[in-house]
Enzyme design. Structure first.
Site, PDB file in Angstrom:
ATOM      1  N   CYS A   2     -29.781  10.219 -16.551  1.00 45.43           N
ATOM      2  CA  CYS A   2     -31.060  11.098 -16.451  1.00 45.43           C
ATOM      3  C   CYS A   2     -30.650  11.801 -15.055  1.00 45.43           C
ATOM      4  O   CYS A   2     -29.921  11.469 -14.258  1.00 45.43           O
ATOM      5  CB  CYS A   2     -32.076   9.888 -16.392  1.00 45.43           C
ATOM      6  N   ARG A  27     -25.293  16.289 -17.329  1.00 47.20           N
ATOM      7  CA  ARG A  27     -25.100  14.798 -17.257  1.00 47.20           C
ATOM      8  C   ARG A  27     -25.491  14.059 -18.625  1.00 47.20           C
ATOM      9  O   ARG A  27     -25.277  12.998 -18.454  1.00 47.20           O
ATOM     10  CB  ARG A  27     -26.087  14.258 -16.024  1.00 47.20           C
ATOM     11  N   TRP A  74     -31.927  10.512 -20.537  1.00 45.21           N
ATOM     12  CA  TRP A  74     -31.015  10.135 -21.500  1.00 45.21           C
ATOM     13  C   TRP A  74     -31.749   8.718 -21.788  1.00 45.21           C
ATOM     14  O   TRP A  74     -31.588   7.886 -21.104  1.00 45.21           O
ATOM     15  CB  TRP A  74     -29.772  10.032 -20.755  1.00 45.21           C
ATOM     16  N   ASN A 100     -34.440   7.588 -12.453  1.00 44.30           N
ATOM     17  CA  ASN A 100     -33.312   7.195 -13.161  1.00 44.30           C
ATOM     18  C   ASN A 100     -32.838   5.839 -12.979  1.00 44.30           C
ATOM     19  O   ASN A 100     -32.816   5.598 -11.886  1.00 44.30           O
ATOM     20  CB  ASN A 100     -32.295   8.413 -12.358  1.00 44.30           C
ATOM     21  N   GLY A 101     -32.311   5.126 -13.988  1.00 47.58           N
ATOM     22  CA  GLY A 101     -31.753   3.671 -13.537  1.00 47.58           C
ATOM     23  C   GLY A 101     -32.526   2.833 -14.592  1.00 47.58           C
ATOM     24  O   GLY A 101     -33.126   3.435 -15.875  1.00 47.58           O
ATOM     25  N   GLU A 478      -5.734   9.701 -24.407  1.00 45.93           N
ATOM     26  CA  GLU A 478      -6.527  10.654 -23.728  1.00 45.93           C
ATOM     27  C   GLU A 478      -6.843  11.807 -24.869  1.00 45.93           C
ATOM     28  O   GLU A 478      -7.818  12.393 -24.943  1.00 45.93           O
ATOM     29  CB  GLU A 478      -5.927  11.314 -22.543  1.00 45.93           C
ATOM     30  N   LYS A 482     -10.384  12.894 -26.201  1.00 47.04           N
ATOM     31  CA  LYS A 482     -10.860  14.274 -26.339  1.00 47.04           C
ATOM     32  C   LYS A 482     -11.550  14.654 -27.541  1.00 47.04           C
ATOM     33  O   LYS A 482     -12.551  15.221 -27.618  1.00 47.04           O
ATOM     34  CB  LYS A 482      -9.818  15.202 -25.734  1.00 47.04           C
ATOM     35  N   GLU A 485     -14.726  12.744 -28.598  1.00 46.69           N
ATOM     36  CA  GLU A 485     -15.929  13.056 -27.994  1.00 46.69           C
ATOM     37  C   GLU A 485     -16.405  14.288 -28.122  1.00 46.69           C
ATOM     38  O   GLU A 485     -17.623  14.515 -28.115  1.00 46.69           O
ATOM     39  CB  GLU A 485     -15.839  12.649 -26.573  1.00 46.69           C
ATOM     40  N   HIS A 501       3.375  -1.312 -37.271  1.00 44.46           N
ATOM     41  CA  HIS A 501       2.819  -2.519 -37.315  1.00 44.46           C
ATOM     42  C   HIS A 501       1.236  -2.823 -37.893  1.00 44.46           C
ATOM     43  O   HIS A 501       0.488  -3.615 -37.515  1.00 44.46           O
ATOM     44  CB  HIS A 501       2.728  -3.461 -35.972  1.00 44.46           C
ATOM     45  N   LYS A 601     -22.385  12.406 -18.342  1.00 43.61           N
ATOM     46  CA  LYS A 601     -21.465  12.756 -17.421  1.00 43.61           C
ATOM     47  C   LYS A 601     -21.209  11.736 -16.498  1.00 43.61           C
ATOM     48  O   LYS A 601     -20.074  11.479 -16.019  1.00 43.61           O
ATOM     49  CB  LYS A 601     -21.757  14.336 -16.680  1.00 43.61           C
TER      50      LYS A 601
HETATM   51  C1  F6R Z   1     -14.066  11.387 -21.112  1.00 43.00           C
HETATM   52  C2  F6R Z   1     -15.077  11.087 -20.076  1.00 43.00           C
HETATM   53  C3  F6R Z   1     -15.500   9.659 -19.615  1.00 43.00           C
HETATM   54  C4  F6R Z   1     -15.265   9.373 -18.367  1.00 43.00           C
HETATM   55  C5  F6R Z   1     -15.772   7.988 -17.691  1.00 43.00           C
HETATM   56  C6  F6R Z   1     -15.695   7.639 -16.409  1.00 43.00           C
HETATM   57  O1  F6R Z   1     -13.952  12.852 -20.993  1.00 43.00           O
HETATM   58  O2  F6R Z   1     -15.502  12.260 -19.231  1.00 43.00           O
HETATM   59  O3  F6R Z   1     -14.889   8.815 -20.449  1.00 43.00           O
HETATM   60  O4  F6R Z   1     -13.829   9.335 -17.759  1.00 43.00           O
HETATM   61  O5  F6R Z   1     -17.036   7.737 -18.001  1.00 43.00           O
HETATM   62  O6  F6R Z   1     -16.209   8.304 -15.556  1.00 43.00           O
HETATM   63  P1  F6R Z   1     -15.835   8.517 -14.074  1.00 43.00           P
HETATM   64  O7  F6R Z   1     -14.481   9.124 -13.876  1.00 43.00           O
HETATM   65  O8  F6R Z   1     -16.741   9.534 -13.434  1.00 43.00           O
HETATM   66  O9  F6R Z   1     -15.922   7.280 -13.498  1.00 43.00           O
END
Ligand code: F6R
Length: 606
Positions: A2, A27, A74, A100-101, A478, A482, A485, A501, A601
């Site tokens: 949020c 976010r 959110w 928020n929270g 990774e 990508k 997501e 395996h 985010k």
């Molecule tokens: C993937 C992504 C998330 C963040 C994760 C940790 O693209 O963005 O997997 O890497 O939520 O976020 P931070 O680095 O802000 O602790």
């Protein structure tokens, strides 16, 4: 998660707040709303879905006034509907709150307030707050808020307006970030810095357990127990341009393209007269014999590479832990342990909890963070900034490569402190790191046409497998993350040696298998993996050296990458075509690359 915004000053609050909410939407959100004070009343507008729905509502039913609060929600408690959207109000409509929270004791409070006659109109935990504040209000907002926060359990940042207090916004913070911005006879409030731009020139970060009273003239600040606190403002250093897309179609595309610049800035920041300089961590690195890396998602993938660097260069025993697992273990710590908390946002709840757990055991914690004003940065005993600039796209790209490079430089420093790095080795490692930005730029240019073509072919594939060995296992994880997501394609990353395996059973002529094959000690082993996939008619995409005949012969597509002088740094280049691949597949599938569904985010709740 949020986002909170607030404005009090001479401008129309609704227009300032809708721009601020736009800047917070990265976010993650699924509904939004505003409360604006006017003539002893609180006007509320809320809408589920995109911010455009709220703007359309405001155009049809305007809210006029100079003080207001706004929110992007959110969903945690209750579906993303209009009645669950914030602001929530007391039953008389005189107190409005955005939050928020999570309020952990909301059920208990709801029962208590219902017994007193409050009527709840949403399923949210937040709605307890305006009812609680209203039930404690006798004309002194601060007294009511102070008494209310004494009853709330959990993490929260709040903004509150009262119908009979024109010009005032009240704010409280407990474990969720909240920033106050000062402009010209106007004050703003936000969950993150971009939302204060362009009106505010100075920022003050509310501390844990603080309550603020904002008016256009200024701020008054107290701790929850009523002790006055001096508000410390600092100039805002980012510009509105830094948080705009510029000429790019998305923040993700912009941030991928920024990586050469980000990597150059980071390496330069750690060199003086051609030698490595240690960031001031307040630590004796020589005495560190055990390192625990903590991170979530992409930051956890970066940590997997950090382990390899530290073990290879500094011969230090390293564990990599997913923060949400570490925090619920009872980890073993000794006097020579160091925890490194890796986080782009510096606000991830699980990583923060891991940090606090470590500090409670008197383990020093170094934060490897991008947002240097974040909670993780402030609560760490030492800090290594990533200097990547604001990352707005939900999928982490430039922060990932900055994390990897920062860990390489950190590993060199630990090796140096332990006397394991000769001058010649230091010079050659620095030379290799200095070449990476140029090689990254070259890779992005080299791979683009092939990546776009492969994305055309495979955009409708239902799944994709990524294989890599050594450091490229992290790249495989990774690359898969990508694609999952932002393109919503099921994808998994495996250490290539594990493939036979079990997962090899997935291979059909419909399955793209991405194999990361740098010319390192594992090259021949990767060729064998390619043969195995090919023998089962899998569709092969290879990330490898340009013009490599063996790779060309065995694959359907070769994503060419430049070659690093130091093999250890190759994953910084291998990931680049995979970021672009995810981006292209997402575009072809009509996905919103900057704001993928269900994601946030900054993950400030568990
Ligand atoms: C993937 C992504 C998330 C963040 C994760 C940790 O693209 O963005 O997997 O890497 O939520 O976020 P931070 O680095 O802000 O602790």
């Amino acid at each position: 998660m949020c986002g909170i915004a607030g404005y009090t000053g001479p401008k129309e609050a609704d227009s300032v707040l809708t721009v601020a909410l736009e800047r917070l939407k990265y976010r993650g959100y699924d509904s939004a709303g505003l409360a604006v004070l006017a003539e002893g009343d609180v006007g509320i507008r809320r809408a589920p879905g995109k911010l455009k729905n709220l703007s359309d509502l405001l155009a049809a039913k305007p809210l006029r006034g100079h003080t207001g609060i706004g929110h992007t929600r959110w969903a945690t408690h209750g579906a993303p509907t209009e009645c669950n959207a914030h602001p929530h109000t007391s039953n008389d409509g005189k107190v409005a709150v955005v939050h928020n929270g999570i309020i952990e004791n909301h059920e208990h409070l709801r029962r208590e307030l219902t017994a007193k006659g409050c009527i709840f109109r949403s399923e949210t935990d937040t709605e307890t707050i305006p009812h609680l504040i209203a039930s404690l209000y006798t004309g002194d907002p601060l007294a009511a808020i102070r008494a209310a926060v004494g009853r709330l359990e959990g993490s929260y940042s709040l903004a509150v307006v009262f119908a009979d207090k024109p010009g005032h916004i009240y704010a409280a913070r407990q474990a969720s970030p909240l920033l106050v911005g000062k402009g010209k006879r106007e004050m703003l409030l936000a969950s993150d810095l971009p939302a204060l731009l362009p009106h505010a020139h100075q920022v003050c970060y509310l501390g844990e357990g603080e309550i603020a009273d904002l008016t256009p003239e200024g701020i008054e600040l107290w701790s929850f127990d009523g002790t006055p606190v001096t508000a410390a403002f600092a100039p805002i250093e980012i510009t509105a341009e830094a948080v705009s897309k510029g000429d790019f179609d998305s923040f993700m595309a912009k941030e991928i393209a920024e990586q050469p610049t980000v990597l150059a800035r980071l390496v330069d920041s750690r060199l003086r007269a051609g030698r490595l300089v240690e960031p001031d961590l307040g630590l004796d690195l020589k005495a560190v014999n055990h390192i625990v890396f903590l991170g979530c998602g992409t930051s956890w993938h970066a940590a997997l590479l950090g382990k390899r660097f530290l073990e290879a260069l500094a011969r230090v025993h390293v564990e990599v832990d997913i923060s949400s697992e570490y925090r619920y273990r009872n980890p073993i710590a000794s006097g020579d342990t160091l925890v490194v908390a890796i986080s782009q946002s510096g606000e991830t709840a699980d990583t923060l909890a891991g940090l606090r757990l470590a500090r409670a055991k008197f383990i020093p914690v170094v934060g490897l963070v991008n947002v240097v004003t974040s909670t993780i940065a402030r609560e760490s005993s030492g800090m290594m900034p990533l200097l990547a600039g604001p990352e707005i796209g939900v999928a982490s790209t430039k922060a990932y490569t900055a994390q990897v490079m920062a860990m390489y430089l950190f590993a060199l420093q630990v090796a140096k402190a332990k006397g394991l790095l000769s001058l010649a080795q230091e010079e050659s490692a620095i030379a290799a790191a200095l070449l990476i930005p140029e090689l990254a730029a070259r890779t992005l240019a080299l791979c683009e046409a092939e990546v776009a073509e492969a994305a055309d072919l495979f955009a409708s594939a239902h799944a994709t497998v990524f294989l890599g060995r050594g450091g490229e296992h992290a790249t495989a994880l990774e690359g898969a993350l990508k694609l999952k997501e932002i393109a919503y394609v099921h994808a998994v990353g495996y250490p290539a040696g594990e493939f036979k395996h079990g997962p090899i059973a997935l291979v059909t002529n419909q399955l793209p298998v991405v194999c990361i094959c740098p010319k390192d000690a594992m090259y021949e082993k990767m060729l064998s993996n390619l043969q195995e996939v090919r023998a089962r008619a899998g569709r092969i995409i290879v990330v490898g050296e340009q013009g490599d005949r063996a790779l060309q012969d065995l694959s359907d597509h070769l994503f060419p990458v430049a070659t690093s002088a130091d093999h250890m740094l190759q994953p910084l280049l291998s990931i680049l075509p995979l970021q672009r691949y995810a981006y292209h597949v997402a575009r072809r599938r009509d996905c919103d690359v900057d704001q993928p569904r269900n994601l946030a985010k900054s993950v400030t709740v568990e």
